[in-house]
Design a protein around this motif. Structure first.
Motif, mmCIF file in Angstrom:
data_model
loop_
_atom_site.group_PDB
_atom_site.id
_atom_site.type_symbol
_atom_site.label_atom_id
_atom_site.label_comp_id
_atom_site.label_asym_id
_atom_site.label_seq_id
_atom_site.Cartn_x
_atom_site.Cartn_y
_atom_site.Cartn_z
ATOM 1 N N LEU A 18 16.729 -39.878 12.826
ATOM 2 C CA LEU A 18 15.152 -39.320 11.769
ATOM 3 C C LEU A 18 14.735 -37.817 11.299
ATOM 4 O O LEU A 18 14.345 -37.807 9.938
ATOM 5 C CB LEU A 18 13.623 -39.960 12.275
ATOM 6 C CG LEU A 18 12.632 -40.201 11.499
ATOM 7 C CD1 LEU A 18 12.535 -41.077 10.013
ATOM 8 C CD2 LEU A 18 11.964 -40.775 12.313
ATOM 9 N N TYR A 19 14.921 -37.134 12.319
ATOM 10 C CA TYR A 19 14.817 -35.568 12.305
ATOM 11 C C TYR A 19 15.638 -35.336 11.397
ATOM 12 O O TYR A 19 15.899 -34.412 11.126
ATOM 13 C CB TYR A 19 15.253 -35.649 13.811
ATOM 14 C CG TYR A 19 15.263 -33.893 13.988
ATOM 15 C CD1 TYR A 19 14.147 -32.888 13.652
ATOM 16 C CD2 TYR A 19 16.476 -33.077 14.043
ATOM 17 C CE1 TYR A 19 13.683 -31.666 13.632
ATOM 18 C CE2 TYR A 19 16.209 -31.705 14.038
ATOM 19 C CZ TYR A 19 15.213 -30.783 14.351
ATOM 20 O OH TYR A 19 14.579 -30.291 14.130
ATOM 21 N N LYS A 20 16.852 -35.659 11.377
ATOM 22 C CA LYS A 20 18.350 -34.511 10.606
ATOM 23 C C LYS A 20 17.948 -35.758 9.196
ATOM 24 O O LYS A 20 17.963 -34.378 8.249
ATOM 25 C CB LYS A 20 19.264 -35.602 10.574
ATOM 26 C CG LYS A 20 19.703 -35.117 12.321
ATOM 27 C CD LYS A 20 21.210 -35.595 13.131
ATOM 28 C CE LYS A 20 21.863 -34.663 13.674
ATOM 29 N NZ LYS A 20 23.644 -35.896 14.079
ATOM 30 N N GLU A 21 17.313 -36.534 9.004
ATOM 31 C CA GLU A 21 17.026 -37.159 7.569
ATOM 32 C C GLU A 21 16.200 -36.843 7.087
ATOM 33 O O GLU A 21 16.397 -35.846 6.166
ATOM 34 C CB GLU A 21 16.681 -38.566 7.920
ATOM 35 C CG GLU A 21 17.711 -39.728 7.529
ATOM 36 C CD GLU A 21 17.405 -41.055 8.130
ATOM 37 O OE1 GLU A 21 16.484 -41.418 8.251
ATOM 38 O OE2 GLU A 21 18.535 -41.691 7.837
ATOM 39 N N THR A 22 15.031 -36.083 8.369
ATOM 40 C CA THR A 22 14.027 -36.045 7.736
ATOM 41 C C THR A 22 14.061 -33.985 7.001
ATOM 42 O O THR A 22 14.177 -32.934 6.272
ATOM 43 C CB THR A 22 12.637 -35.383 8.554
ATOM 44 O OG1 THR A 22 12.926 -36.542 8.891
ATOM 45 C CG2 THR A 22 11.535 -34.817 7.752
ATOM 46 N N ILE A 23 15.416 -33.607 8.224
ATOM 47 C CA ILE A 23 15.832 -32.052 7.718
ATOM 48 C C ILE A 23 16.045 -31.741 6.434
ATOM 49 O O ILE A 23 16.165 -30.523 5.644
ATOM 50 C CB ILE A 23 16.237 -31.579 8.273
ATOM 51 C CG1 ILE A 23 15.358 -31.062 9.682
ATOM 52 C CG2 ILE A 23 17.189 -29.576 8.619
ATOM 53 C CD1 ILE A 23 14.699 -30.151 9.489
ATOM 54 N N ASP A 24 16.808 -33.021 6.272
ATOM 55 C CA ASP A 24 17.681 -33.232 5.166
ATOM 56 C C ASP A 24 17.161 -33.160 4.250
ATOM 57 O O ASP A 24 17.532 -32.137 3.129
ATOM 58 C CB ASP A 24 18.923 -34.063 5.193
ATOM 59 C CG ASP A 24 20.207 -33.739 6.112
ATOM 60 O OD1 ASP A 24 20.013 -32.546 6.210
ATOM 61 O OD2 ASP A 24 20.842 -35.077 6.546
ATOM 62 N N ALA A 25 15.972 -33.663 3.895
ATOM 63 C CA ALA A 25 15.381 -34.332 2.546
ATOM 64 C C ALA A 25 13.951 -32.240 2.148
ATOM 65 O O ALA A 25 14.720 -32.725 1.405
ATOM 66 C CB ALA A 25 14.176 -35.201 3.115
ATOM 67 N N PRO B 272 9.195 -41.977 8.635
ATOM 68 C CA PRO B 272 9.853 -41.311 7.517
ATOM 69 C C PRO B 272 8.954 -40.862 6.311
ATOM 70 O O PRO B 272 9.493 -40.939 5.338
ATOM 71 C CB PRO B 272 11.405 -42.440 6.797
ATOM 72 C CG PRO B 272 10.922 -43.655 6.865
ATOM 73 C CD PRO B 272 10.096 -43.348 8.445
ATOM 74 N N VAL B 273 7.877 -41.597 6.040
ATOM 75 C CA VAL B 273 7.177 -41.148 5.247
ATOM 76 C C VAL B 273 7.542 -39.421 4.507
ATOM 77 O O VAL B 273 7.452 -39.508 3.110
ATOM 78 C CB VAL B 273 5.674 -41.087 5.540
ATOM 79 C CG1 VAL B 273 4.494 -40.685 4.599
ATOM 80 C CG2 VAL B 273 4.751 -42.865 6.331
ATOM 81 N N ARG B 274 6.616 -37.952 5.717
ATOM 82 C CA ARG B 274 7.127 -37.187 4.928
ATOM 83 C C ARG B 274 8.554 -37.362 4.441
ATOM 84 O O ARG B 274 8.369 -36.257 3.251
ATOM 85 C CB ARG B 274 6.887 -36.335 5.924
ATOM 86 C CG ARG B 274 7.460 -36.492 6.915
ATOM 87 C CD ARG B 274 8.159 -35.033 8.062
ATOM 88 N NE ARG B 274 6.290 -34.573 8.856
ATOM 89 C CZ ARG B 274 5.680 -35.100 9.918
ATOM 90 N NH1 ARG B 274 6.680 -36.495 10.494
ATOM 91 N NH2 ARG B 274 4.943 -34.896 10.002
ATOM 92 N N GLN B 275 10.221 -37.722 5.077
ATOM 93 C CA GLN B 275 10.795 -37.556 4.457
ATOM 94 C C GLN B 275 11.117 -37.700 2.815
ATOM 95 O O GLN B 275 11.695 -37.169 1.980
ATOM 96 C CB GLN B 275 11.822 -38.392 5.367
ATOM 97 C CG GLN B 275 13.324 -38.982 4.770
ATOM 98 C CD GLN B 275 14.344 -40.042 5.385
ATOM 99 O OE1 GLN B 275 14.083 -39.975 6.836
ATOM 100 N NE2 GLN B 275 14.612 -40.433 5.051
ATOM 101 N N GLN B 276 10.409 -40.094 2.818
ATOM 102 C CA GLN B 276 10.497 -40.379 1.576
ATOM 103 C C GLN B 276 9.780 -39.426 0.492
ATOM 104 O O GLN B 276 10.004 -39.075 -0.320
ATOM 105 C CB GLN B 276 9.906 -41.281 2.268
ATOM 106 C CG GLN B 276 10.621 -42.488 2.260
ATOM 107 C CD GLN B 276 12.188 -42.667 2.017
ATOM 108 O OE1 GLN B 276 12.172 -42.206 0.630
ATOM 109 N NE2 GLN B 276 13.506 -42.232 2.047
ATOM 110 N N ALA B 277 8.622 -38.546 1.112
ATOM 111 C CA ALA B 277 7.421 -37.697 0.006
ATOM 112 C C ALA B 277 8.594 -36.844 -0.752
ATOM 113 O O ALA B 277 8.801 -36.486 -2.078
ATOM 114 C CB ALA B 277 6.359 -37.466 0.829
ATOM 115 N N MET B 278 9.514 -36.714 0.344
ATOM 116 C CA MET B 278 9.904 -34.904 -0.122
ATOM 117 C C MET B 278 11.011 -35.160 -0.844
ATOM 118 O O MET B 278 11.137 -34.949 -2.216
ATOM 119 C CB MET B 278 10.305 -34.317 1.009
ATOM 120 C CG MET B 278 9.770 -33.708 1.775
ATOM 121 S SD MET B 278 9.594 -32.900 3.460
ATOM 122 C CE MET B 278 10.614 -33.932 4.154
ATOM 123 N N ILE B 279 11.595 -36.739 -0.588
ATOM 124 C CA ILE B 279 12.661 -37.081 -1.653
ATOM 125 C C ILE B 279 11.987 -37.304 -3.098
ATOM 126 O O ILE B 279 12.345 -36.950 -4.468
ATOM 127 C CB ILE B 279 13.420 -38.140 -1.164
ATOM 128 C CG1 ILE B 279 14.271 -38.291 0.256
ATOM 129 C CG2 ILE B 279 14.552 -38.939 -2.360
ATOM 130 C CD1 ILE B 279 14.685 -38.872 0.935
#
Length: 1616
Positions: free
Chosen positions: A807-814, A747-754
């Motif tokens: 993880l994919y859904k969370e990334t898209i949501d981020a 989730p690195v890219r996810q957390q970075a976008m958050i």
């Protein structure tokens, strides 16, 4: 036209004053000023023909305002006002409804001052057996509402009653219902109490009852059987009002049938409210007289059941009529209550005892209604109370509100003291308890409302009843001491002092059951902190802190048990005022164990508590804590050391986060420092580390801290800017770019976008450059990932599969959250965010397009839902964006279509909200408009045309042009669905906004479509492209049409198809045709120094005709063609004349027309193409009969000949006169008028030909707007023969119509002169004109006119010009037919005798047409003369027997008119010298046939010799047939003249030897022409000389015999 009329100065001032626009005027008394203004307005209205309709309406409204202001209105002025207003009341205009409304308002205003005048005027508008105008009735309805109209109620009712049976239509039924309702209401009200100050009423109660009864009969017997819907509802409303006026005896007679009919109406589809209201009125009118109550008893059960059903009906708050219906039913129960108490109670007990909630509630509601007035239900009060008590005891109720309301009514009526009342009071007391969270039945009150209502109701309960519920009756004397004791205790508790540390907490002791755990802990912390503050001992505080820290290690393993002691620790340090102690003990706690998450959170919570008072100290301590973390090592290497460092970092980040939460605004000045320290700390100790856990821990901590700081920033009173924001964002971009685009495993890219999302709340906003880098990195990192199906398929097991999916859904949501955050940060840059998505939206990979479209939809939805919408949000490239989204609505992937539709809808909402805000609507109004929009995502799904319609109004011209030009590229897309969508978008947007397109001409829209047209063969796409051109041409006609006309002739199939499509849309067709007409009407002008050749200049009109051939061949263009038919026809025909005069080359092909499959296209040169355009015009307008007529009469041949062109015009006009409606002819006629005196000779000839032939139609000839004869009189005097002919043609046609011939009789001398005209057509037309004038004249003047022109007319019967001859023959017969109506006398008979010979000579030819004309005319001659036998002969004459008929006619004439035989023969002798061989031969034959019927032996020898001498000249005629006929005639004469014994050789001698005297003279000397007399004498002198000897006589005889023998022999040979 109205706009061109000039208004006089004085009148203009009146207008300005009437419109309220006049300049300042010196003030006089207010009433005089107002009255003067009213008079000026009246003057203006009386000259309303000088005003536009809008001005008249404005003046009427201004007049109404003035009348309402004036205090007094004199009678004369009022009458003028009423007169002028009554005219406007029934005025037919384009603003009919507005005029009626204004006029009615004026009548009402005048009625306040002079009601009698208004009523009298309205009475005049009512005519016997005729329905008044609807506006009269509307005015009457409004007037009835005025109190000053009370004295005229009877008069108005008398006006309405006679017209009532005539009403048939629903519209009039509704209007009459309104009037009758107001009349009946006013009558009922005024009869009960006359208005103050009013005159005596013109109606008594008895007359009112009679009028009401008559009205009732008409409505009930005539309207009721057929009325439905609104009409029945209105009728019931009127009848209900009439019940109160009708006599009670009348109601008695109709009571049963009325009840039956009303109950039956509940089964129909009308609103039940009107039935219930009418029934309630009936019951009220009947029961006010108690003696009739027994008559209702038989129907009472049905009435109660029906009314109860209406009460039980479920209603909605928004359904007004249903609520009214229920109220009316309850009111009906209230009316029935006093009379039928027992029956109603017995009826209601059944539903109260039943189990149906609805019926029980309805019964309670009815009881509440009927008990509102106490005496109504006194007879059954005991039963009522007991029934309700039983209901409560059995708990059979569900809804409390009606029960409580009923109990309140019982309390007001004093029923609670009755048996069972204690149960009701006990129920009230139980409802007074504290509210409990329960679920209430639908429609019931909430518990708090029940409690309040119950307490208020208790105030109505007698205190003795309440006393027994507080204290038993046997201990009543103890009540007062108990109350005193409780009051004393309360006062003492209130006087207690404040505790130094517990305050209010001590006043209400709590235990675990009465206080929640968290609140309890908070109270304990407050107790501890206040105690420390009160003691103020640092040593004790440090000891306490150490003790707490030690004890915390001995708590159980529950996280919450370990967490709370750290808060105690922090509370102790926060209370301390010694900074050194605080720093020391903070460092101690930071060095404690941090193995468990609860310990780290506890340390953070303790530090956060301390930070609320010691923030700077906290930050110093945390900075020191950072520095001591591995100060000598560049980075942790061992796993244990990394773990320790990770836990310490987690503690540090938690501390920062918790400190920020607790300190709120105070942390903001330190945020930049904290961010830099956190980033520095991570970068320093992870420079070479690849530990994913450390990276994720850092990102989560950063996300938590930035989220907290962002929330604080939004609520902060002061603005702060954070320089570290851009640094953090750049670092996040770096982390995102480092992630693989081929795999999603963390989730690195996810957390970075958050983190970036959280930073959006911090100022300043990101710069555009940095934002672009961020967006491109995020888009690439997320969109480039493999499809989710592939990633799931590569998973090892279900757990990993679920992990990857999550993880994919969370990334898209981020990503979605980040994009929305950027929008919230700077809404005006939403377009930029979307622009960076464009490459992904057009990607060839489905999953990339889908993800990009999902983001687009979310971005636009975020903008649309902005709480404070910024009107500065601009989509400068709106056209390009709409085109992109619209094409995606037709994407092969269905989900992309759905997402695109959502995106389009969100974009539409943005534009709609912006538009409404710019109009000044508030936010609430905008929300409503957004929710009630006419569009939805489902509308846009796969529907490009709707997208275009929705956005059309929002495009600027530049955006519109960009949209069109980019849509052109989509036309050639290899995907059929996309190309079709591009075509639909293009056509739809050009339909809506084609007029605003900036680039239309060469190298732009039109050229782009044309170039692509040949590349596209898909039918639907091609159709949409053609539609696009059609809309483009309709909105930009002057730009598009010249380009299309400039295409090289002959056109290819694409160009012809384009032109055909321009005829499929009415608006486009009209615009294009008008421009084409303009081009055709332009006269060729010689241009000086022009580089364009004459050929090029003249080709444009030729191209116009080619275009017309294609456009007008489309069936759908008929309406447009008929609308422009006059102009179009004249323009095309004018072009035809110019083309045929230019005489173009026949092999010059300018147009090819398809002739069906298997046939070669037909080629046309300019001339034939122009004629084809005329034919196509007629067929396109639907005038096929005209087309057939012109074809039948060789009109096209005439039209294509320069010399006969005007004849072709007249043939076309004749066809139109025969087959078109008068309206069309008048339109053409009016179009011609300006062209009659045109300077252009072509236009003049064409228009005059039309004009002359259009007069053939009666309605055109009898036009009152124009003196149609005046131009004709001028034309016949012009030198141009064509103009003279057209003038004569017009006069001829004009004479055909009633009354016109008599008017033309004065022109007979002038017209007679035209009979001598050398030009054949002019002479022929003059004959026809005279024929029509004589034939259609009336009265004895016909005979005089006939005699005036007959001589020159019958001379034309033998004219060598065949058409003139035929016309003259026909005209003579027609004239005789008309003359015969008026008993012709000898003069007419003589004229007939003169004409017989020419007619019988001409009929001997072999021309069928002439023979037919002669036969008809001779039959008319015989009719006039009274000759029955010849008349029948001539009518049946044919070419095979016409000589026999002639012979019989000669026999008849000799027998019937012997005295005229000489005249006949003389006339025929005159024709022997005629240059026409036919007439010479016919004259000889006529002489022969006539003489056969005479005994020539008895005829005077001079007469016979005269005939022989005349015939002698024909013996050597150059025409053989003439010579033979003459010789035959001579032979027959000589044979007939000899006696039977005398041989032929002695004929001459016989004649010479006869005495001079004869027995019978055929010719009279005065009638024999001089040349024939002299020749006779000469003949005698040569034949019988005075000195001739006998020998000479014999020699002469012998010579004569030889000549006669030779002549006879030759004749016999010729006959053989």
């Amino acid at each position: 036209m109205q706009s061109s009329r000039r208004i006089p100065v004085t009148t203009s001032k009146i207008f300005q004053k009437a419109l309220g626009k006049g300049e300042g005027v010196t003030e006089v008394t207010e009433s005089d000023n107002e009255e003067a203004e009213i008079k000026s307005i009246l003057e203006c209205l009386e000259n309303n023909d000088l005003l536009s309709v809008e001005h008249q309406l404005h003046i009427l409204r201004n007049l109404e305002t003035k009348i309402n202001v004036v205090n007094h209105l004199n009678s004369d002025l009022a009458q003028r006002l009423v007169d002028i207003t009554s005219i406007n009341l029934i005025k037919n205009s384009e603003l009919k409804e507005e005029f009626e409304e204004a006029a009615i308002a004026i009548l009402v205003a005048v009625g306040k001052h002079c009601p009698g005048d208004v009523v009298a005027t309205l009475q005049e508008r009512f005519q016997p057996k005729v329905l008044p105008h609807r506006s009269i009735l509307c005015a009457m309805e409004k007037l009835c509402q005025l109190s000053v109209m009370a004295p005229y109620i009877g008069a108005m009712w008398d006006c309405v009653l006679p017209a009532l049976p005539l009403v048939q239509s629903e519209e009039y039924m509704l209007i009459f219902s309104d009037v009758l309702r107001e009349l009946s209401r006013c009558a009922s009200r005024y009869l009960a109490q006359s208005p103050q100050g009013a005159e005596e009423l013109d109606i008594t109660r008895e007359t009112a009852a009679a009028k009401a009864y008559v009205t009732f009969l008409v409505l009930f017997n005539k309207w009721f059987p057929t009325a439905k819907g609104k009409v029945m509802e209105a009728t019931l409303d009127v009848i209900g009002q009439l019940f109160f006026i009708m006599s009670i005896q009348t109601l008695k007679n109709h009571l049963q049938c009325l009840i039956t009919e009303l109950l039956h109406q509940y089964g129909t589809r009308i609103q039940h409210f009107y039935v219930t209201e009418c029934l309630c009125h009936l019951l009220d009118a009947v029961l006010c007289h108690g003696k009739w109550s027994k008559r209702l008893y038989h129907s009472l059960d049905n009435i109660l059941s029906t009314l109860f059903t209406q009460v039980c009906a479920k209603t909605e708050i928004s359904d007004t009529l249903s609520n009214w219906n229920q109220s009316s039913a309850l009111r009906a129960f209230q009316v029935l209550g006093p009379i039928y108490q027992e029956d109603i109670m017995a009826f209601l007990r059944k539903p109260m005892e039943g189990a149906e909630e609805v019926e029980c509630t309805a019964a309670l509601t009815v009881l509440r209604e009927v008990t509102q007035e106490p005496p109504h239900m006194d007879k059954v009060k005991d039963t009522m109370v007991q029934s309700v008590a039983l209901l409560i005891q059995e708990n059979n109720y569900q809804v409390k509100s009606p029960l409580l309301q009923l109990i309140r009514n019982f309390a007001c009526c004093g029923y609670l003291i009755l048996p069972g009342g204690s149960v009701l009071v006990d129920f009230l007391i139980r409802q007074c308890e504290l509210p409990v969270c329960t679920v209430n039945p639908e429609g019931d009150w909430d518990e708090e409302a029940v409690q309040v209502y119950s307490i208020n109701t208790l105030n109505l309960v007698p205190w003795k009843m309440l006393l027994q519920f507080v204290c038993p009756l046997e201990y009543v004397n103890t009540l007062i001491p108990i109350c005193k004791t409780l009051t004393s205790l309360f006062i003492k508790s209130g006087k207690g002092g404040l505790s130094p540390y517990l305050a209010e907490f001590h006043r209400r002791p709590h235990n675990e059951g009465t206080l929640e755990e968290e609140k309890w802990k908070d109270k304990l912390l407050q107790l501890l902190e206040r105690s420390v503050e009160a003691i103020m001992d640092d040593a004790w505080s440090c000891e306490l802190a150490n003790e707490i820290l030690v004890k915390s290690k001995s708590y159980s393993q529950r996280c919450q048990d370990k967490f709370f002691p750290y808060k105690f620790y922090g509370a102790v340090l926060r209370a301390s005022r010694n900074r050194d102690v605080v720093r020391e003990y903070l460092s101690i706690i930071l060095r404690t164990s941090q193995q468990e998450e609860a310990e780290r959170e506890g340390i953070a919570s303790a530090i956060s508590l301390v930070a609320t008072r010691h923030l700077k100290d906290i930050l110093v301590v945390l900075q020191e804590f950072i520095n001591i973390l591995n100060p000598d090592e560049s980075s942790p290497s061992e796993d244990a050391q990394q773990s320790k460092w990770s836990m310490a970092s987690s503690t540090l980040h938690l501390c920062y986060d918790q400190v920020a939460k607790e300190t709120k605004d105070n942390i903001l000045p330190w945020v930049d420092h904290i961010l830099s320290q956190m980033l520095y700390h991570y970068c320093r100790y992870t420079a070479s580390a690849t530990n994913l856990a450390l990276k994720l821990s850092f990102l989560k901590s950063m996300a938590a801290f930035t989220r907290t700081v962002g929330d604080i920033t939004q609520k902060a009173k002061e603005a702060h800017e954070f320089s570290q924001k851009a640094v953090i964002v750049a670092f996040m971009v770096k982390l995102i770019e480092e992630e693989s685009v081929n795999l999603l495993s963390n989730p690195v890219r996810q957390q970075a976008m958050i983190v970036v999302t959280n930073l959006r709340k911090l100022k300043p906003p990101l710069k555009s450059e940095k934002k672009a880098v961020l967006l491109r990195a995020c888009y690439k990192s997320v969109f480039s990932l493999p499809p989710i199906e592939i990633m799931l398929a590569e998973a090892c097991d279900n757990i990993q599969c679920q992990h990857r999916e999550s993880l994919y859904k969370e990334t898209i949501d981020a990503l979605r959250g980040m994009l929305e955050g950027l929008v919230f940060e700077c809404p005006v840059e939403a377009q930029k965010i979307l622009e960076y998505l464009e490459p992904w939206l057009i990607s060839r990979k489905d999953h990339e397009r889908e993800r990009a479209m999902w983001c687009s939809a979310r971005i636009l939805r975020c903008v649309a839902k902005l709480p404070n919408f910024d009107t500065s949000i601009e989509f400068s490239r709106l056209g390009r964006l709409v085109r992109l989204l619209a094409l995606r609505c037709h994407d092969p992937v269905d989900n992309i279509c759905f997402l695109a539709a959502r995106a389009v809808y969100n974009l539409y909402c943005i534009q709609l909200v912006k538009k409404q805000l710019e109009k000044g609507h508030g936010v609430e109004k905008v929300d409503t408009l957004q929710n009630l929009g006419t569009y939805s995502p489902s509308v846009f799904y796969n529907n490009t045309s709707q997208i275009a319609k929705a956005f059309a109004e929002y495009f600027t011209p530049l955006q519109l042009t960009n949209l069109v030009l980019t849509a052109l590229d989509g036309l050639t897309d290899p995907r059929e669905k996309i190309s079709r969508a591009a075509g639909e978008l293009l056509s739809a947007i050009l339909e809506e906004r084609g007029a605003d397109l900036e680039k239309v001409g060469d190298d732009d829209t039109l050229t782009g479509i044309y170039k692509r047209l040949s590349l596209i063969h898909e039918p639907i796409t091609r159709q949409e492209m053609l539609r696009a051109v059609c809309f483009l041409a309709g909105n930009n006609t002057k730009k598009v049409v010249p380009i299309l006309l400039d295409h090289h002739l002959p056109w290819d199939s694409n160009t012809t198809e384009l032109w055909r499509f321009l005829g499929t849309r009415r608006e486009t067709t009209l615009n294009v045709l008008q421009l084409l007409i303009t081009i055709l009407e332009e006269k060729p002008v010689q241009k000086v120094n022009s580089s364009i050749s004459d050929d090029e200049t003249s080709l444009q009109p030729v191209a116009v005709t080619c275009a017309l051939c294609e456009m007008l061949s489309v069936p759908g263009c008929r309406d447009a063609v008929q609308e422009l038919y006059p102009s179009l026809l004249l323009a095309v025909l004018s072009h035809v004349q110019r083309v045929i005069e230019q005489n173009p080359l026949e092999n010059m092909v300018v147009y090819r027309k398809e002739c069906g499959q298997g046939h070669r296209p037909k080629a046309f040169d300019p001339s034939s193409c122009a004629l084809e355009a005329v034919k196509t015009l007629l067929s396109g307008a639907g005038y096929f009969e005209v087309l057939d007529y012109v074809e039948e009469h060789r009109g096209w041949d005439l039209l294509s000949s320069p010399s006969d062109y005007y004849c072709g015009i007249m043939e076309i006009t004749s066809a139109m006169v025969k087959h078109l409606k008068p309206l069309h002819l008048h339109r053409i006629f009016n179009k011609l008028i300006p062209l009659l005196n045109s300077e252009n000779e072509h236009d003049k000839i064409m228009s005059r030909a039309f004009y002359a032939q259009l007069l053939w139609h009666r309605s055109v000839a009898q036009s009152l707007e124009l003196d149609v004869l005046a131009p004709l009189k001028k034309w016949i005097q012009e030198p141009n023969p064509i103009m003279r002919l057209l003038g004569l043609r017009g006069i001829s046609n004009l004479a055909l119509h009633p009354g016109k011939a008599t008017h033309l009789r004065n022109h007979l001398p002038v017209l007679r002169e035209f009979l001598k005209e050398k030009e054949e057509r002019i002479a022929e037309q003059a004959v026809k004109a005279l024929r029509n004038i004589i034939y259609y004249m009336e009265g004895e003047e016909v005979k005089v006119a006939f005699c005036h022109i007959v001589r020159p007319l019958w001379q034309l019967i033998t004219d060598e010009r065949e058409k003139v001859r035929i016309s003259a023959i026909i005209a003579f017969g027609k004239m005789l037919k008309c003359v015969n109506k008026y008993k012709p006398g000898p003069v007419i008979h003589n004229e007939i005798y003169y004409a017989l010979v020419p007619l019988m000579l001409v009929m001997q030819g072999n021309n069928h047409e002439i023979l037919k004309a002669c036969g008809d005319t001779l039959a008319e001659c015989a009719q006039v003369m009274g000759w029955n036998q010849p008349r029948n002969l001539f009518r049946q004459m044919t070419l095979s027997d016409h000589l026999q008929v002639l012979q019989e006619m000669c026999t008849f004439l000799v027998r019937k008119c012997r005295r005229m035989v000489g005249d006949f023969l003389l006339k025929s002798i005159a024709y022997l010298k005629n240059p026409q061989p036919l007439l010479r031969e016919a004259a000889a034959r006529f002489i022969e046939f006539t003489l056969k019927n005479l005994n020539l032996i008895q005829v005077d020898r001079d007469d016979v010799m005269l005939l022989l001498n005349a015939l002698d000249d024909l013996k050597y005629d150059p025409v053989a047939s003439v010579c033979v006929t003459a010789l035959d005639t001579i032979t027959n004469i000589e044979t007939a003249c000899l006696p039977e014994a005398e041989p032929l050789s002695g004929l001459r001698r016989f004649f010479c030897s006869l005495p001079v005297q004869r027995k019978m003279k055929i010719f009279k000397d005065r009638e024999i022409p001089l040349k024939f007399k002299s020749s006779s004498k000469q003949l005698r002198g040569k034949t019988v000389p005075e000195d001739t000897s006998t020998a000479d006589q014999e020699e002469g005889e012998k010579s004569m015999k030889q000549k006669l023998w030779k002549l006879t022999r030759n004749l016999k040979r010729k006959r053989l």
